[in-house]
Design a protein around this motif. Structure first.
Motif, PDB file in Angstrom:
ATOM      1  N   LEU A 118     -28.924 -11.109  22.622  1.00 18.13           N
ATOM      2  CA  LEU A 118     -28.157 -11.333  23.847  1.00 18.13           C
ATOM      3  C   LEU A 118     -28.262 -10.164  24.838  1.00 18.13           C
ATOM      4  CD1 LEU A 118     -24.870 -12.763  22.283  1.00 18.13           C
ATOM      5  CD2 LEU A 118     -26.626 -14.061  23.500  1.00 18.13           C
ATOM      6  N   ILE A 119     -28.984  -9.106  24.469  1.00 17.93           N
ATOM      7  CA  ILE A 119     -28.965  -7.862  25.240  1.00 17.93           C
ATOM      8  C   ILE A 119     -30.175  -7.739  26.160  1.00 17.93           C
ATOM      9  CG2 ILE A 119     -28.982  -5.344  25.086  1.00 17.93           C
ATOM     10  CD1 ILE A 119     -26.350  -6.721  24.244  1.00 17.93           C
ATOM     11  N   ASN A 120     -29.898  -7.351  27.405  1.00 12.63           N
ATOM     12  CA  ASN A 120     -30.937  -6.986  28.369  1.00 12.63           C
ATOM     13  C   ASN A 120     -30.949  -5.465  28.452  1.00 12.63           C
ATOM     14  OD1 ASN A 120     -32.497  -6.370  30.626  1.00 12.63           O
ATOM     15  ND2 ASN A 120     -31.780  -8.134  31.803  1.00 12.63           N
ATOM     16  N   TRP A 121     -32.006  -4.844  27.939  1.00 12.17           N
ATOM     17  CA  TRP A 121     -32.074  -3.390  27.860  1.00 12.17           C
ATOM     18  C   TRP A 121     -32.421  -2.736  29.191  1.00 12.17           C
ATOM     19  CZ3 TRP A 121     -30.023  -0.943  23.870  1.00 12.17           C
ATOM     20  CH2 TRP A 121     -29.871  -1.644  22.667  1.00 12.17           C
ATOM     21  N   ASN A 122     -32.523  -3.504  30.243  1.00  7.13           N
ATOM     22  CA  ASN A 122     -32.741  -2.955  31.578  1.00  7.13           C
ATOM     23  C   ASN A 122     -31.453  -2.887  32.396  1.00  7.13           C
ATOM     24  OD1 ASN A 122     -35.656  -2.687  31.396  1.00  7.13           O
ATOM     25  ND2 ASN A 122     -35.707  -4.923  31.410  1.00  7.13           N
ATOM     26  N   LEU A 123     -30.343  -3.331  31.819  1.00  9.33           N
ATOM     27  CA  LEU A 123     -29.056  -3.345  32.503  1.00  9.33           C
ATOM     28  C   LEU A 123     -28.059  -2.449  31.766  1.00  9.33           C
ATOM     29  CD1 LEU A 123     -28.699  -7.176  33.230  1.00  9.33           C
ATOM     30  CD2 LEU A 123     -29.420  -5.384  34.829  1.00  9.33           C
ATOM     31  N   PRO A 124     -26.951  -2.067  32.437  1.00  6.33           N
ATOM     32  CA  PRO A 124     -25.919  -1.278  31.757  1.00  6.33           C
ATOM     33  C   PRO A 124     -25.428  -1.969  30.494  1.00  6.33           C
ATOM     34  CG  PRO A 124     -25.505  -1.325  34.111  1.00  6.33           C
ATOM     35  CD  PRO A 124     -26.630  -2.285  33.859  1.00  6.33           C
ATOM     36  N   ILE A 125     -25.141  -1.164  29.465  1.00  3.17           N
ATOM     37  CA  ILE A 125     -24.708  -1.695  28.171  1.00  3.17           C
ATOM     38  C   ILE A 125     -23.304  -1.188  27.853  1.00  3.17           C
ATOM     39  CG2 ILE A 125     -25.103  -1.473  25.671  1.00  3.17           C
ATOM     40  CD1 ILE A 125     -28.059  -1.633  26.240  1.00  3.17           C
ATOM     41  N   ILE A 126     -22.509  -2.064  27.279  1.00  7.81           N
ATOM     42  CA  ILE A 126     -21.163  -1.714  26.831  1.00  7.81           C
ATOM     43  C   ILE A 126     -21.154  -1.681  25.306  1.00  7.81           C
ATOM     44  CG2 ILE A 126     -18.727  -2.384  26.816  1.00  7.81           C
ATOM     45  CD1 ILE A 126     -19.276  -3.898  29.444  1.00  7.81           C
ATOM     46  N   LEU A 127     -20.622  -0.606  24.738  1.00  9.41           N
ATOM     47  CA  LEU A 127     -20.467  -0.496  23.296  1.00  9.41           C
ATOM     48  C   LEU A 127     -18.984  -0.610  22.971  1.00  9.41           C
ATOM     49  CD1 LEU A 127     -22.832   2.535  22.525  1.00  9.41           C
ATOM     50  CD2 LEU A 127     -23.393   0.092  22.577  1.00  9.41           C
ATOM     51  N   MET A 154     -28.471   3.769  17.912  1.00  6.82           N
ATOM     52  CA  MET A 154     -28.599   5.000  18.690  1.00  6.82           C
ATOM     53  C   MET A 154     -30.059   5.237  19.082  1.00  6.82           C
ATOM     54  SD  MET A 154     -27.135   7.502  20.206  1.00  6.82           S
ATOM     55  CE  MET A 154     -25.481   7.820  19.542  1.00  6.82           C
ATOM     56  N   LYS A 155     -30.958   5.017  18.145  1.00  5.46           N
ATOM     57  CA  LYS A 155     -32.389   5.206  18.438  1.00  5.46           C
ATOM     58  C   LYS A 155     -32.846   4.262  19.537  1.00  5.46           C
ATOM     59  CE  LYS A 155     -36.973   5.129  16.288  1.00  5.46           C
ATOM     60  NZ  LYS A 155     -37.739   4.911  15.015  1.00  5.46           N
ATOM     61  N   LYS A 156     -32.397   3.011  19.480  1.00  8.08           N
ATOM     62  CA  LYS A 156     -32.786   2.026  20.488  1.00  8.08           C
ATOM     63  C   LYS A 156     -32.248   2.428  21.858  1.00  8.08           C
ATOM     64  CE  LYS A 156     -34.367  -1.923  22.044  1.00  8.08           C
ATOM     65  NZ  LYS A 156     -35.777  -2.329  22.018  1.00  8.08           N
ATOM     66  N   ILE A 157     -30.999   2.873  21.922  1.00 10.34           N
ATOM     67  CA  ILE A 157     -30.397   3.280  23.195  1.00 10.34           C
ATOM     68  C   ILE A 157     -31.167   4.453  23.795  1.00 10.34           C
ATOM     69  CG2 ILE A 157     -28.360   4.320  24.266  1.00 10.34           C
ATOM     70  CD1 ILE A 157     -26.660   2.719  22.262  1.00 10.34           C
ATOM     71  N   VAL A 158     -31.429   5.457  22.972  1.00  5.39           N
ATOM     72  CA  VAL A 158     -32.069   6.683  23.454  1.00  5.39           C
ATOM     73  C   VAL A 158     -33.496   6.410  23.944  1.00  5.39           C
ATOM     74  CG1 VAL A 158     -32.940   8.944  22.734  1.00  5.39           C
ATOM     75  CG2 VAL A 158     -30.645   8.214  22.064  1.00  5.39           C
ATOM     76  N   THR A 159     -34.213   5.532  23.277  1.00  7.15           N
ATOM     77  CA  THR A 159     -35.617   5.278  23.622  1.00  7.15           C
ATOM     78  C   THR A 159     -35.792   4.153  24.640  1.00  7.15           C
ATOM     79  OG1 THR A 159     -35.861   3.782  21.727  1.00  7.15           O
ATOM     80  CG2 THR A 159     -36.435   6.106  21.390  1.00  7.15           C
ATOM     81  N   SER A 160     -34.710   3.454  24.967  1.00  8.32           N
ATOM     82  CA  SER A 160     -34.801   2.327  25.895  1.00  8.32           C
ATOM     83  C   SER A 160     -34.735   2.797  27.337  1.00  8.32           C
ATOM     84  CB  SER A 160     -33.665   1.341  25.634  1.00  8.32           C
ATOM     85  OG  SER A 160     -32.435   1.881  26.095  1.00  8.32           O
ATOM     86  N   GLN A 161     -34.949   1.867  28.261  1.00  9.29           N
ATOM     87  CA  GLN A 161     -34.887   2.157  29.685  1.00  9.29           C
ATOM     88  C   GLN A 161     -33.460   2.129  30.227  1.00  9.29           C
ATOM     89  OE1 GLN A 161     -37.623   3.065  31.596  1.00  9.29           O
ATOM     90  NE2 GLN A 161     -38.563   3.133  29.562  1.00  9.29           N
ATOM     91  N   VAL A 162     -32.520   1.675  29.412  1.00  6.56           N
ATOM     92  CA  VAL A 162     -31.142   1.567  29.896  1.00  6.56           C
ATOM     93  C   VAL A 162     -30.624   2.945  30.301  1.00  6.56           C
ATOM     94  CG1 VAL A 162     -30.104   1.797  27.601  1.00  6.56           C
ATOM     95  CG2 VAL A 162     -28.838   0.659  29.408  1.00  6.56           C
ATOM     96  N   LYS A 163     -29.970   2.995  31.463  1.00  7.22           N
ATOM     97  CA  LYS A 163     -29.477   4.266  31.983  1.00  7.22           C
ATOM     98  C   LYS A 163     -27.967   4.405  31.805  1.00  7.22           C
ATOM     99  CE  LYS A 163     -29.901   8.184  34.203  1.00  7.22           C
ATOM    100  NZ  LYS A 163     -30.572   9.339  33.564  1.00  7.22           N
ATOM    101  N   LYS A 164     -27.227   3.333  32.065  1.00  9.92           N
ATOM    102  CA  LYS A 164     -25.769   3.397  32.046  1.00  9.92           C
ATOM    103  C   LYS A 164     -25.207   2.840  30.726  1.00  9.92           C
ATOM    104  CE  LYS A 164     -25.272   2.905  37.058  1.00  9.92           C
ATOM    105  NZ  LYS A 164     -24.638   2.125  38.159  1.00  9.92           N
ATOM    106  N   ILE A 165     -24.361   3.635  30.087  1.00  7.08           N
ATOM    107  CA  ILE A 165     -23.742   3.239  28.825  1.00  7.08           C
ATOM    108  C   ILE A 165     -22.226   3.373  28.968  1.00  7.08           C
ATOM    109  CG2 ILE A 165     -23.616   3.615  26.342  1.00  7.08           C
ATOM    110  CD1 ILE A 165     -26.412   2.973  27.195  1.00  7.08           C
TER     111      ILE A 165
END
Length: 232
Positions: A118-127, A154-165
């Motif tokens: 369900l996740i788009n790694w090019n958009l802001p992500i909420i944890l 954590m590895k996916k977040i750090v290596t992805s293009q997503v900027k806003k968390i």
């Protein structure tokens, strides 16, 4: 919205001991709760519980929510999670019977990315913490299934293009939230710390939560230190 069909998968070998990990599969007693025309008494109880938490048919279909009416997960809502290929990687089992232990989750690894499909790694992500919080938040949200960011996530977040968390943990996990914020700031992410006060996202609901995060400013190192010093 079309519901996913659960796919059982034998996970890859454990990199630490080279032994195969457990097979992830839904309980054999699992029954889906969407598009029921003549619900049984147990199904009605399950649906009433979900509606009381603001969860309706669209959410039931989106998350493939079901229940069990027998077995070790009797009288429990079953909420599966799936990886980026739509393959089952975990499930949450929540009682809708007040006389039972609230959660009876499987003894499976949580070092996964819940509902990555369900996740788009090019958009802001909420944890957020729990699966019910994620259902309430609705958009580009990943439940931690607890209070820790697992290694795979954590590895996916750090290596992805997503900027806003956006970090959205309950009030009792504020110190841990600060730890995650600091780590993500070091990795050059734009971090937003959501202060939940006395409500979690599942109780706030989509509209109230959305209003809350719209006014949050990015976290700075100076503000982070201010938070940390105030809790010494």
């Amino acid at each position: 919205v079309k519901a996913l069909q659960p796919v059982n998968v034998k996970q890859s070998k454990n990199p630490t001991n080279d032994k195969p990990s457990e097979t992830v599969q839904l309980p054999s007693e699992y029954k889906p709760l969407f598009n029921i025309t003549n619900p049984s008494l147990t199904e009605r109880h399950a649906l009433v519980y979900l509606r009381g938490r603001g969860i309706f048919n669209e959410d039931i279909i989106k998350y493939n929510i079901g229940y069990c009416d027998r077995g070790i997960y009797k009288n429990r809502i079953i909420i599966p999670t799936y990886d980026n290929k739509g393959i089952l990687n975990y499930f949450v089992a929540r009682s809708f019977d007040d006389n039972s232990l609230a959660y009876l989750n499987p003894q499976l690894s949580r070092d996964i990315i819940p509902n990555e499909y369900l996740i788009n790694w090019n958009l802001p992500i909420i944890l957020c913490e729990g699966i019910f919080d994620a259902i309430a938040i609705k958009r580009n949200v990943i439940p931690l299934l607890g209070k820790n960011i697992q290694n795979a996530l954590m590895k996916k977040i750090v290596t992805s293009q997503v900027k806003k968390i956006y970090i959205c943990l309950d009030k009792d996990a504020f110190k841990k939230a600060l730890q995650f914020c600091e780590e993500l700031l070091r990795d050059d992410k734009e971090v937003y710390l959501v202060e939940m006060q006395d409500k979690d996202a599942s109780k706030m609901g989509f509209i109230e939560f959305t209003k809350l995060i719209q006014n949050i400013q990015p976290l700075t190192y100076s503000k982070l230190m201010e938070y940390k010093l105030s809790r010494v």
